[in-house]
Design an enzyme around this catalytic site. Structure first.
Site, PDB file in Angstrom:
ATOM      1  N   HIS A 129      -8.258  -8.846   2.347  1.00 50.49           N
ATOM      2  CA  HIS A 129      -7.314  -9.647   3.141  1.00 50.49           C
ATOM      3  C   HIS A 129      -8.040 -10.751   3.913  1.00 50.49           C
ATOM      4  O   HIS A 129      -7.565 -11.875   3.980  1.00 50.49           O
ATOM      5  CB  HIS A 129      -6.569  -8.761   4.150  1.00 50.49           C
TER       6      HIS A 129
ATOM      7  N   ASN B 274       5.553  -0.751   3.673  1.00 51.60           N
ATOM      8  CA  ASN B 274       4.711  -0.025   4.635  1.00 51.60           C
ATOM      9  C   ASN B 274       5.529   0.324   5.874  1.00 51.60           C
ATOM     10  O   ASN B 274       5.376   1.379   6.458  1.00 51.60           O
ATOM     11  CB  ASN B 274       3.494  -0.851   5.013  1.00 51.60           C
TER      12      ASN B 274
ATOM     13  N   THR C  69       0.793  -1.231   0.000  1.00 53.86           N
ATOM     14  CA  THR C  69       0.000   0.000   0.000  1.00 53.86           C
ATOM     15  C   THR C  69       0.832   1.290   0.000  1.00 53.86           C
ATOM     16  O   THR C  69       0.576   2.195  -0.796  1.00 53.86           O
ATOM     17  CB  THR C  69      -0.933  -0.006   1.226  1.00 53.86           C
TER      18      THR C  69
ATOM     19  N   HIS D 293      -0.894  -9.606  -0.643  1.00 48.61           N
ATOM     20  CA  HIS D 293      -0.335  -9.075  -1.896  1.00 48.61           C
ATOM     21  C   HIS D 293       1.089  -8.640  -1.610  1.00 48.61           C
ATOM     22  O   HIS D 293       1.497  -8.605  -0.448  1.00 48.61           O
ATOM     23  CB  HIS D 293      -1.173  -7.891  -2.386  1.00 48.61           C
TER      24      HIS D 293
HETATM   25 ZN   LIG Z   1      -3.099  -1.442  -0.326  1.00 40.35          ZN
END
Ligand SMILES: [Zn+2]
Length: 555
Positions: free
Chosen positions: A316, A108, A87, A494
């Site tokens: 998720h 992240n 993300t 992911h």
């Molecule tokens: Zn994301």
């Protein structure tokens, strides 16, 4: 004779001048090209896979995703061109036209070699929360090393353009907005309010305080979550109860309807993230920001960045083939329809330029693939790390490993120097050992990343684009297709270099966009320079992408 020559000379000069004049006319900005949108809207749908557009097509309304396909320009072959597809890096890359090797958002959170601690991508100890008394607001974009589209808009307009970003996730608001944005707002689950940080302001604007006072999170959660269609119509999804779905908030089974009375009684609003209401409240905030800040009403182009995060939390937990994710997209489609209609009336249809994409895709749930005899699985990354440490200890009397995160090994450089061993030798030893582990598919040393140059259409190039010299580790290791770290035994994730994580929908719509589509390969880093071309502003300063010519040169 002399006279004829001079006539010829004059004629040639005239023709040359005529041609220069014609060229100048052709290359000068045409009136329609120079029409500037009053508002630029950049939308991210967190974890949206490309196939969702077609999977749910029949059930979409006419004014949401279908409007993007029918009235906008659809890049059908847009892919992330680096790993990891997470993300933080995703949001940074869309809005900077750059990748982690340059913009520095390598994950992240990552192991910080200087402090020896994990660093969250938008943490900032030097700022304070605004709108809450807890630490959820101690955030800023300082770890991102380059400018965004919004920064360039602000610089180019001498700060007359307003740039605002909204999302449930701090990183999904802060990174798109950029450094010089007027504001980024994100959700504080402890209070149910949207907050910010002193990087942007010292107190929330009145319109946001009024919005927070409506207690929207509470109002939404009281509704619970029931499917909007009768159960039997979810024909694009597997049956509701699957043992590989992660049951939220302690519920015995992952099945509809979901009820949030327990969380409401505890005044815990975090749960809204994992419900479609999280997207709806984000849409509500976007509309409140539009009106509160009068976006699109000034002389310079304003910008509103919106990231819908609930698709990711739900994805998720339940995976791409769940009724939960289908229902979430049908609801998001309605939220988009409402938002686009609002833009039409408030800013004016044709007065705004909009793009929509995702920050990454998502893998199929391994258990679902296995049911269908397709190779896949979960990796025990802790075991790999322990095996590596034991191996190094047997060779050198010390594990030499400081950290293992984001599929990278960080070695203890000072200890290696003390032992008078060359770093490259240990790196290669680690890479050689890791490849002997069952679940490891490829390994690369930092030296290889730094010194080799990999070509297009090669997974190695994606690794290199994600490799920041100062921030990344000593050895990178990758898992096979359809395998990932099984910290969580259910649901999906992911982060890989494979198409299920890299292939995302990408749309442009509105001012200056002729409807159409392309199957030409587009890198995610091409979004920002394309927007720069459409707005006649400089590229973000770390931009590595190219404008999408099939979009810009359409007649
Ligand atoms: Zn994301």
């Amino acid at each position: 004779m002399k006279k004829i020559l001079s006539i010829q000379f004059l004629l040639v000069t005239f023709l040359v001048m005529l041609r220069i004049d014609l060229q100048a006319q052709q290359s000068a900005p045409k009136k329609e090209q120079s029409k500037q949108p009053k508002l630029l809207v950049g939308i991210i749908v967190d974890q949206m896979r490309y196939d969702y557009i077609f999977r749910y097509w029949e059930k979409f309304s006419s004014g949401g995703f279908k409007r993007l396909v029918e009235k906008g320009f659809f890049c059908r072959n847009a892919n992330y061109n680096y790993v990891p597809t997470y993300t933080g890096p995703g949001h940074a890359s869309v809005f900077t036209g750059s990748y982690p090797a340059v913009h520095g958002i390598i994950a992240n959170e990552w192991y910080d070699k200087i402090t020896g601690k994990l660093k969250y991508c938008t943490e900032d100890e030097n700022v304070e929360s605004v709108g809450t008394t807890n630490n959820s607001g101690k955030m800023s974009p300082k770890n991102m090393l380059v400018t965004t589209i919004g920064d360039e808009l602000r610089l180019n307009s001498l700060q007359k353009s307003k740039v605002i970003a909204v999302s449930l996730k701090d990183r999904a608001s802060i990174l798109p907005a950029g450094h010089s944005a007027n504001a980024a707002y994100w959700f504080d689950g402890k209070t149910g309010n949207f907050i910010s940080s002193t990087h942007y302001m010292n107190q929330l604007p009145e319109w946001l305080t009024a919005f927070n006072n409506q207690k929207n999170a509470e109002v939404y959660l009281k509704k619970g979550w029931k499917t909007i269609l009768p159960d039997s119509l979810y024909t694009e999804s597997t049956k509701d109860d699957q043992e590989y779905e992660l049951s939220p908030n302690g519920k015995e089974k992952p099945v509809f309807p979901y009820d949030y009375t327990k969380q409401l009684n505890e005044k815990n609003f975090e749960i809204i993230r994992a419900t479609p209401h999280g997207n709806s409240i984000t849409k509500d905030l976007a509309i409140a920001a539009l009106k509160g800040e009068q976006l699109g009403k000034g002389k310079s182009t304003d910008m509103l960045c919106i990231s819908f995060s609930s698709t990711d939390y739900i994805g998720h937990s339940f995976g791409p083939k769940s009724i939960e994710i289908e229902d979430t997209y049908l609801r998001l489609d309605k939220d988009l329809q409402e938002f686009f209609t609002m833009l039409d009336s408030y800013v004016g249809n044709g007065n705004y330029l909009l793009f929509l994409t995702a920050d990454h895709g998502a893998a199929e749930v391994p258990a679902y693939l296995k049911q269908n005899k397709i190779p896949s699985g979960l990796v025990d990354e802790n075991k790999i790390e322990l095996n590596l440490k034991a191996h190094l200890f047997s060779l050198y009397g010390d594990s030499l490993v400081l950290n293992c995160s984001n599929q990278q090994i960080f070695l203890n450089h000072s200890k290696i120097a003390e032992k008078k061993i060359r770093l490259e030798i240990i790196q290669q030893e680690v890479a050689n050992f890791l490849i002997t582990q069952d679940e490891v598919f490829q390994t690369y040393t930092a030296e290889t990343m730094k010194n080799e140059s990999f070509s297009r259409n090669n997974f190695k190039e994606l690794l290199q684009n994600g490799f920041h010299f100062k921030r990344c580790g000593d050895v990178l290791f990758r898992y096979p297709v359809a395998y990932f770290d099984g910290v969580v035994k259910k649901g999906t994730t992911h982060g890989a270099e494979f198409s299920y994580d890299t292939h995302v929908p990408l749309f442009f719509m509105g001012c200056g966009i002729k409807p159409g589509s392309t199957v030409d390969a587009v890198d995610i880093t091409d979004v920002a320079p394309t927007i720069s071309m459409l707005l006649n502003i400089p590229y973000p300063n770390g931009c590595v992408g190219k404008p999408i010519t099939t979009l810009l040169e359409r007649k």
